[in-house]
Design an enzyme around this catalytic site. Structure first.
Site, PDB file in Angstrom:
ATOM      1  N   PRO A   2       3.783 -12.823   0.282  1.00 48.85           N
ATOM      2  CA  PRO A   2       3.211 -14.107  -0.043  1.00 48.85           C
ATOM      3  C   PRO A   2       2.288 -14.135  -1.241  1.00 48.85           C
ATOM      4  O   PRO A   2       1.357 -13.340  -1.346  1.00 48.85           O
ATOM      5  CB  PRO A   2       2.399 -14.407   1.199  1.00 48.85           C
ATOM      6  CG  PRO A   2       2.013 -13.077   1.752  1.00 48.85           C
ATOM      7  CD  PRO A   2       2.797 -12.034   1.053  1.00 48.85           C
ATOM      8  N   GLU A   3       2.541 -15.057  -2.114  1.00 47.98           N
ATOM      9  CA  GLU A   3       1.566 -15.405  -3.140  1.00 47.98           C
ATOM     10  C   GLU A   3       1.056 -16.778  -2.725  1.00 47.98           C
ATOM     11  O   GLU A   3       1.389 -17.245  -1.642  1.00 47.98           O
ATOM     12  CB  GLU A   3       2.224 -15.412  -4.527  1.00 47.98           C
ATOM     13  CG  GLU A   3       2.815 -14.044  -4.874  1.00 47.98           C
ATOM     14  CD  GLU A   3       3.433 -13.960  -6.269  1.00 47.98           C
ATOM     15  OE1 GLU A   3       2.915 -14.614  -7.176  1.00 47.98           O
ATOM     16  OE2 GLU A   3       4.429 -13.246  -6.420  1.00 47.98           O
ATOM     17  N   HIS A  91       8.432  -5.096  15.112  1.00 51.84           N
ATOM     18  CA  HIS A  91       7.197  -5.257  14.346  1.00 51.84           C
ATOM     19  C   HIS A  91       6.397  -6.484  14.750  1.00 51.84           C
ATOM     20  O   HIS A  91       5.647  -7.030  13.959  1.00 51.84           O
ATOM     21  CB  HIS A  91       7.524  -5.281  12.852  1.00 51.84           C
ATOM     22  CG  HIS A  91       8.250  -4.044  12.400  1.00 51.84           C
ATOM     23  ND1 HIS A  91       7.680  -2.790  12.456  1.00 51.84           N
ATOM     24  CD2 HIS A  91       9.499  -3.865  11.921  1.00 51.84           C
ATOM     25  CE1 HIS A  91       8.554  -1.890  12.013  1.00 51.84           C
ATOM     26  NE2 HIS A  91       9.667  -2.515  11.694  1.00 51.84           N
ATOM     27  N   ARG A 110       5.478  -3.791   7.344  1.00 52.77           N
ATOM     28  CA  ARG A 110       4.707  -2.798   6.584  1.00 52.77           C
ATOM     29  C   ARG A 110       3.245  -2.720   7.007  1.00 52.77           C
ATOM     30  O   ARG A 110       2.535  -1.816   6.582  1.00 52.77           O
ATOM     31  CB  ARG A 110       4.839  -3.083   5.081  1.00 52.77           C
ATOM     32  CG  ARG A 110       6.252  -2.828   4.578  1.00 52.77           C
ATOM     33  CD  ARG A 110       6.406  -3.159   3.117  1.00 52.77           C
ATOM     34  NE  ARG A 110       5.813  -2.151   2.257  1.00 52.77           N
ATOM     35  CZ  ARG A 110       5.829  -2.227   0.933  1.00 52.77           C
ATOM     36  NH1 ARG A 110       6.414  -3.250   0.338  1.00 52.77           N
ATOM     37  NH2 ARG A 110       5.275  -1.284   0.215  1.00 52.77           N
ATOM     38  N   ARG A 149     -11.534  -8.157 -22.953  1.00 49.00           N
ATOM     39  CA  ARG A 149     -10.848  -7.201 -22.076  1.00 49.00           C
ATOM     40  C   ARG A 149      -9.659  -6.565 -22.788  1.00 49.00           C
ATOM     41  O   ARG A 149      -8.945  -7.213 -23.530  1.00 49.00           O
ATOM     42  CB  ARG A 149     -10.354  -7.918 -20.801  1.00 49.00           C
ATOM     43  CG  ARG A 149     -11.470  -8.513 -19.973  1.00 49.00           C
ATOM     44  CD  ARG A 149     -12.312  -7.437 -19.306  1.00 49.00           C
ATOM     45  NE  ARG A 149     -11.513  -6.606 -18.431  1.00 49.00           N
ATOM     46  CZ  ARG A 149     -11.256  -6.890 -17.156  1.00 49.00           C
ATOM     47  NH1 ARG A 149     -11.732  -7.986 -16.615  1.00 49.00           N
ATOM     48  NH2 ARG A 149     -10.549  -6.061 -16.427  1.00 49.00           N
TER      49      ARG A 149
END
Length: 267
Positions: A2-3, A91, A110, A149
């Site tokens: 997910p973003e 899971h 995961r 940066r």
DNA sequence: CCGACAACCTGACGGC
DNA sequence: TGCCGTCAGGTTGTCG
């Protein structure tokens, strides 16, 4: 998985299923995800009614009726489903049952996900987070943050201190749309380009939310529906295929993540 | 302070 | 068929 758009899609789904409902049972099938579950998570959730579900960055903040907040992060493969008739998948790690008998199950192969209970308004994991791209972000703010940066802009966009919610897919997509090379140093991005990055990021994120997120492999909304923004990818996971400009999408590694881009139109 | 990189964990896929 | 290396939507911590 997910973003920001995917987390927002999950948030909307959970909001409809959970808000106003009282948790009567919580079951944990293991002691840890990325971190151990808090010792008292079960007691702190059982008997509580859920009053709201908010999102900060890629975190879900579940407001309980006693003022405490249940913090969730889906990691890479975390998924909530409701009305799961079974709770024995390999899971399936967490099950919550509501007063009306409905059940939600958290599945995460995961186990990079996180759950915690916040007592105050702050949390260690939320402390360092940058601005919300759809709320308090601007070109000047971005220019300020990346000025001087030396890191490549792609890496900076992925850094949740620069701006939250953007992950590998949307960083690649945004840079392609504004035709900026992922290797440009942050300090070399002009303020005008920063404004462009901000407006295009918002656009891409909103389009993705409207499409229900992006399903690569296993992302699904809470009700099981897929995210369709995948079909609008211009470069992500398209190595060797055509960029809209006619060039060819290339792939290389940056800070351990695959970057997809088009050297013909991005520089 | 900064940036590259490993680590956390499982599964899918391609090559041999 | 199996074994090995590589890669996957994220984040944290370490090392130079």
């Amino acid at each position: 998985m997910p973003e920001l758009p995917e987390v927002e899609t999950v948030r909307t789904g959970l909001e409809m299923a959970w808000v106003g409902h009282k948790i009567v049972e919580v079951e944990l099938r293991r002691k840890t995800l990325r971190f151990p579950f808090p010792e008292d998570m079960i007691e702190r959730l059982q008997g509580r009614k859920i009053v709201a579900i908010r999102r900060r960055a890629k975190y879900l903040l579940v407001d309980l009726d006693n003022g405490s907040i249940w913090l969730n992060h889906l990691g890479m493969t975390g998924r909530w489903t409701y009305d799961a008739s079974e709770y024995d998948g390999k899971h399936d790690h967490v099950m919550i049952r509501f007063e009306d008998g409905s059940v939600s199950v958290y599945n995460d192969p995961r186990r990079f996900g996180v759950m915690d209970i916040m007592v105050g308004a702050s949390h260690k994991l939320l402390d360092h987070l940058g601005p919300e791209p759809l709320e308090d972000w601007s070109g000047v703010e971005l220019a300020d943050r990346i000025g001087g940066r030396k890191s490549p802009i792609k890496t900076l966009l992925l850094d949740q201190r620069t701006v939250v919610g953007i992950g590998n897919i949307y960083a690649c997509e945004v840079l392609n749309r504004v035709q900026i090379s992922p290797t440009r140093k942050g300090g070399d991005i002009s303020e005008e380009e920063c404004r462009l990055l901000v407006s295009e990021s918002r656009k891409v994120l909103l389009e993705a939310i409207a499409a229900g997120g992006s399903t690569l492999k296993d992302f699904k909304a809470v009700d099981g529906s897929l995210g369709y923004f995948t079909h609008q990818f211009r470069v992500y996971d398209k190595e060797g295929q055509k960029c809209p400009c006619g060039g060819t999408v290339e792939r290389f590694m940056q800070s351990g993540r695959s970057t997809f881009w088009c050297s013909s139109c991005q520089d």
